[in-house]
Design a protein around this motif. Structure first.
Motif, mmCIF file in Angstrom:
data_model
loop_
_atom_site.group_PDB
_atom_site.id
_atom_site.type_symbol
_atom_site.label_atom_id
_atom_site.label_comp_id
_atom_site.label_asym_id
_atom_site.label_seq_id
_atom_site.Cartn_x
_atom_site.Cartn_y
_atom_site.Cartn_z
ATOM 1 N N PRO A 1 0.833 -1.204 0.000
ATOM 2 C CA PRO A 1 0.000 0.000 0.000
ATOM 3 C C PRO A 1 0.872 1.261 0.000
ATOM 4 C CG PRO A 1 -0.853 -1.588 1.566
ATOM 5 C CD PRO A 1 0.468 -2.122 1.074
ATOM 6 N N ASN A 2 0.487 2.234 -0.821
ATOM 7 C CA ASN A 2 1.147 3.534 -0.976
ATOM 8 C C ASN A 2 2.510 3.456 -1.651
ATOM 9 O OD1 ASN A 2 -1.021 5.043 0.194
ATOM 10 N ND2 ASN A 2 -0.400 4.102 2.132
ATOM 11 N N GLN A 3 2.853 2.305 -2.188
ATOM 12 C CA GLN A 3 4.127 2.163 -2.902
ATOM 13 C C GLN A 3 3.979 2.690 -4.330
ATOM 14 O OE1 GLN A 3 5.539 -1.873 -3.358
ATOM 15 N NE2 GLN A 3 7.645 -1.186 -3.672
ATOM 16 N N ASN B 1 0.465 2.374 -6.316
ATOM 17 C CA ASN B 1 -0.505 1.708 -5.442
ATOM 18 C C ASN B 1 -0.878 2.633 -4.293
ATOM 19 O OD1 ASN B 1 -2.184 -0.156 -4.318
ATOM 20 N ND2 ASN B 1 -0.563 -1.364 -3.386
ATOM 21 N N SER B 2 -1.278 3.848 -4.639
ATOM 22 C CA SER B 2 -1.662 4.828 -3.615
ATOM 23 C C SER B 2 -3.054 5.371 -3.928
ATOM 24 C CB SER B 2 -0.657 5.984 -3.579
ATOM 25 O OG SER B 2 -0.843 6.832 -4.702
ATOM 26 N N SER B 3 -3.543 6.189 -3.025
ATOM 27 C CA SER B 3 -4.826 6.873 -3.251
ATOM 28 C C SER B 3 -4.703 7.953 -4.317
ATOM 29 C CB SER B 3 -5.324 7.502 -1.941
ATOM 30 O OG SER B 3 -5.520 6.488 -0.980
ATOM 31 N N ASN C 1 -6.896 3.009 -8.938
ATOM 32 C CA ASN C 1 -6.652 1.992 -7.919
ATOM 33 C C ASN C 1 -7.999 1.388 -7.516
ATOM 34 O OD1 ASN C 1 -5.940 0.471 -5.652
ATOM 35 N ND2 ASN C 1 -4.335 1.908 -5.082
ATOM 36 N N ASN D 1 -9.637 1.333 -1.969
ATOM 37 C CA ASN D 1 -9.521 2.538 -1.151
ATOM 38 C C ASN D 1 -9.959 2.171 0.257
ATOM 39 O OD1 ASN D 1 -9.164 5.084 -0.229
ATOM 40 N ND2 ASN D 1 -10.910 5.980 -1.309
ATOM 41 N N PRO D 2 -9.035 2.070 1.204
ATOM 42 C CA PRO D 2 -7.616 2.407 1.107
ATOM 43 C C PRO D 2 -6.852 1.359 0.285
ATOM 44 C CG PRO D 2 -8.052 1.470 3.263
ATOM 45 C CD PRO D 2 -9.385 1.592 2.558
ATOM 46 N N PRO D 3 -5.650 1.733 -0.190
ATOM 47 C CA PRO D 3 -4.834 0.803 -0.964
ATOM 48 C C PRO D 3 -4.526 -0.479 -0.178
ATOM 49 C CG PRO D 3 -3.979 3.017 -1.173
ATOM 50 C CD PRO D 3 -5.030 3.063 -0.104
ATOM 51 N N GLN D 4 -4.447 -1.586 -0.899
ATOM 52 C CA GLN D 4 -4.134 -2.892 -0.325
ATOM 53 C C GLN D 4 -2.910 -3.473 -1.010
ATOM 54 O OE1 GLN D 4 -7.553 -5.451 -0.515
ATOM 55 N NE2 GLN D 4 -8.940 -3.898 0.268
ATOM 56 N N ILE D 5 -2.394 -4.573 -0.469
ATOM 57 C CA ILE D 5 -1.285 -5.258 -1.126
ATOM 58 C C ILE D 5 -1.776 -5.783 -2.471
ATOM 59 C CG2 ILE D 5 0.264 -7.257 -1.039
ATOM 60 C CD1 ILE D 5 0.273 -6.966 2.021
#
Length: 151
Positions: A21-23, A103-105, A110, A113-117
């Protein structure tokens, strides 16, 4: 003849895709051609986390041949890109594939929401980095030939 190369292809030596997440990250893959080929079309493939796709060839002589560059990837716009005339790729040419993943908001495509693996798989909520090559065995003068495509 056709072949798929990249992360997830049968011939891949790359580690499977795992995006946290967030990568936000560039991933790449490369393949060396075993024979001379005449390339007539390519089809890049990623899913929704993928945002940019670049592929190019580096010949044994060190020449770089651009194949495709997509700065704003959209899975629903996937296309096959045709070369006319054919592109000669000599034996031992390295095909490079690079994909940028978000892999972010910040990524409006995507699916989570929220981002997942995000893992590698054929499922559209997961990811891949593939390039399908369509080619002929090279014959002298192929790079001068124009193809007639029929719909």
């Amino acid at each position: 003849i056709g072949a798929s190369i990249g992360i997830g292809a049968d011939n891949s030596k790359s580690s499977p895709i795992i995006l946290m997440p967030n990568q936000k990250v560039w991933l790449n893959s490369e393949t060396i051609l075993p024979d001379d080929m005449s390339l007539f079309e390519i089809t890049p493939h990623m899913h929704n986390i993928g945002r940019k796709f670049i592929s190019y060839a580096i010949t044994p002589a060190g020449d770089t041949i651009p194949l495709v560059k997509i700065d704003d990837w959209d899975m629903s716009w996937q296309e096959t890109y045709r070369f006319n005339p054919l592109v000669k790729l000599p034996k031992d040419t390295k095909i490079m594939i690079e994909g940028y993943y978000d892999n972010s908001s910040d990524n409006p495509k995507n699916p989570f929401n929220p981002p997942q693996i995000i893992r590698q798989s054929m499922n559209k909520q997961d990811e891949m980095l593939l390039l399908t090559l369509s080619f002929f065995e090279y014959k002298s003068g192929d790079e001068l030939k124009k193809l007639v495509y029929r719909h």
